[in-house]
Scaffold this motif. Sequence first.
Motif, mmCIF file in Angstrom:
data_model
loop_
_atom_site.group_PDB
_atom_site.id
_atom_site.type_symbol
_atom_site.label_atom_id
_atom_site.label_comp_id
_atom_site.label_asym_id
_atom_site.label_seq_id
_atom_site.Cartn_x
_atom_site.Cartn_y
_atom_site.Cartn_z
ATOM 1 N N UNK A 1 4.108 -7.978 -4.000
ATOM 2 C CA UNK A 1 3.542 -7.259 -5.150
ATOM 3 C C UNK A 1 2.229 -7.900 -5.544
ATOM 4 N N UNK A 2 1.217 -7.050 -5.697
ATOM 5 C CA UNK A 2 -0.088 -7.609 -6.085
ATOM 6 C C UNK A 2 -0.181 -7.769 -7.581
ATOM 7 N N UNK B 1 0.857 -1.179 0.000
ATOM 8 C CA UNK B 1 0.000 0.000 0.000
ATOM 9 C C UNK B 1 0.902 1.241 0.000
ATOM 10 N N UNK B 2 2.007 1.128 -0.754
ATOM 11 C CA UNK B 2 3.049 2.143 -0.649
ATOM 12 C C UNK B 2 2.673 3.483 -1.270
ATOM 13 N N UNK B 3 1.572 3.456 -2.064
ATOM 14 C CA UNK B 3 1.179 4.732 -2.664
ATOM 15 C C UNK B 3 0.642 5.687 -1.604
#
Length: 650
Positions: free
Chosen positions: A649-650, A623-625
């Motif tokens: 990584x999704x 959720x790095x955004x």
Amino acid sequence: MSEVHVHRVKPAWKKRALIDSDTYEKWHKDSIKNPDKFWGKHGKRIDWFKPYTKVKNTSFKGKVSIKWFEDGVTNASYNCIDRHLKKRGDQTAIIWEGDNPYDDKKITYNELYEHVCRLANVLKSNGVKKGDRVTIYMPMIPEAAYAMLACARIGAIHSVVFGGFSPDSLAGRIEDCKSDFVITADEGIRGGKKIPLKENTDKAIQIAEKAGAKVRNVLVVRRTGSKIDWADGRDLWYHEEVSGAKPDCKPEKMKAEDPLFILYTSGSTGKPKGVLHTTGGYLVYTSMTHQYVFDYHDGDIYWCTADVGWVTGHSYIVYGPLANGAVTLMFEGVPNYPDASRFWEVIDKHQVNIFYTAPTAIRALMGAGDDHVTKTSRKSLKLLGTVGEPINPEAWEWYYNVVGDKKVPIVDTWWQTETGGILITPLPGAVDLKAGSATKPFFGVQPQLVDGDGKELEGSASGNLCILDSWPGQMRTVYGDHDRFVQTYFSTYKGKYFTGDGCRRDKDGYYWITGRVDDVLNVSGHRMGTAEVESALVSHDKVSEAAVVGYPHDIKGQGIYCYVTLMAGEKGSDALKKDLVAHVRSEIGPIATPDKIQFAPSLPKTRSGKIMRRILRKIAEDDYRALGDTSTLADPAVVEDLVENRQNKR
Ligand code: WTA
């Protein structure tokens, strides 16, 4: 938020239930308005050698002091065994179901009496006295319950250590409470695999003795019969010792506040804490919650799938049920051995009425497909329960629809090692259910939600969960470190017990536990401090620094994500990852097995050198955004590398 499905209390449940909604409301009000009167009455549910005249004497302020029924005299073993003998001596007390589906036995209350008395005499004749600490490191066999009750009988304080913990973890627990007597087995057996308990014990004692501990005796149950090392003069065979011991042993007179047991649990800092529970209040509270939460009726067959190494096993396999003269089932195995229908087959085999398990098991079995469930009858079931972590509504509905055939209520019980017994839960005949909510407080429990500054939040709100006043089952102190007790639980929000959990209250006053807000992980319902895993990692000679966070995991609830910085000159590789995983398993135990390891040249820190875990959690969740404010970072470039090399990584 999506529409919440409410399951109203059905007429059939109402008819059976011990507590209806009016009684729940009235008793809860009474218990808060006049706790002395309420608990003065319900304290009599156990037998006292000398009745109490004082009921509640507790303060969450200053030095914090918690005493219940303090001038009463009783004994937990007497209450779990002797007092039932007249009426139910020949009734089954324990149904034991072995790892192998063909292996089972039943132990009556009369037999339980004899087993426990013999063992109590063995302990005494080997020098164990009232107040001594006895470590129990056992598989899920009846002898584990005998060991706990034998300690209680002579006033020794037991410290049960989960059989999945490593020699290092066991050593730390032996050292901390200066225990000089250990009860174990040659090996445990789970899912067809053997666990070298005696070998681990030998290693643990070596480690502990280097640190100054002294273990006088190790009493060994023969479970598998495999060859083990033997220390003459120290090691004793259980079967040899008990066969020569007398089958009667007078229960020691225990003051209500005399210690019953220590159970180590993880916190957000440092090494595990020895949670201390005492005799009278604990037994009153666990027996009462066992009866009303599970709506236990005489003769019901009750099965809690926990291990006695955890608090759930203490309170709801051994003490609560046996104090109530219940039939309690003890299971040695695992949910998926020989296959994923084992739980449901055991329910049919022993005609189980009440079944209590963990969300992680439900999710895993849900994944195995409905056939494993629907091919069994489960007609005997009257009630289902869950404990240990938040249950997601999908798993709840599956449990309700498929396992319970839409007929059986589910009690989602929220509590902690520290609370001794269940604090927030539906009572099945009194409270409408909402999938995923632990619903309402038990008698005597006053939850409060506060914001970060400790300000009370009213009505529907989300915040940190505190409890305002004491209940009889509450822990009394951290063994040997009362300051740590005060500091950990009563200093964040002065004068309130802080649970470490986040929680939402909806418009109907229902509580929804959202999970830990501190640095404690909950992996498959097992509690673990991120600090413990970090210190295991940095004890590896190639690691210079580590930071550990949790991330959402479909089956386990939370997975363990490790950021590892290597010593200068070392290179990250898959082989090293494997080595680190093995290292953590051997330092703590398989429950702490890292799920993801990311090698990081450096960790994101503030200018004052504090690791910014918030950022690490976001990256682990992919959720790095939404990293939020990173302006306080000493070196923003560190984050780019972490994001680039993220493992989820999704
Ligand atoms: C979590 C286990 C949501 C919680 C009895 C708590 C739960 C921690 C529930 C204690 C539940 C336990 N719903 N979360 N029904 N039950 N928890 O000490 O985070 O092993 O603080 O005691 O488990 O874990 P412990």
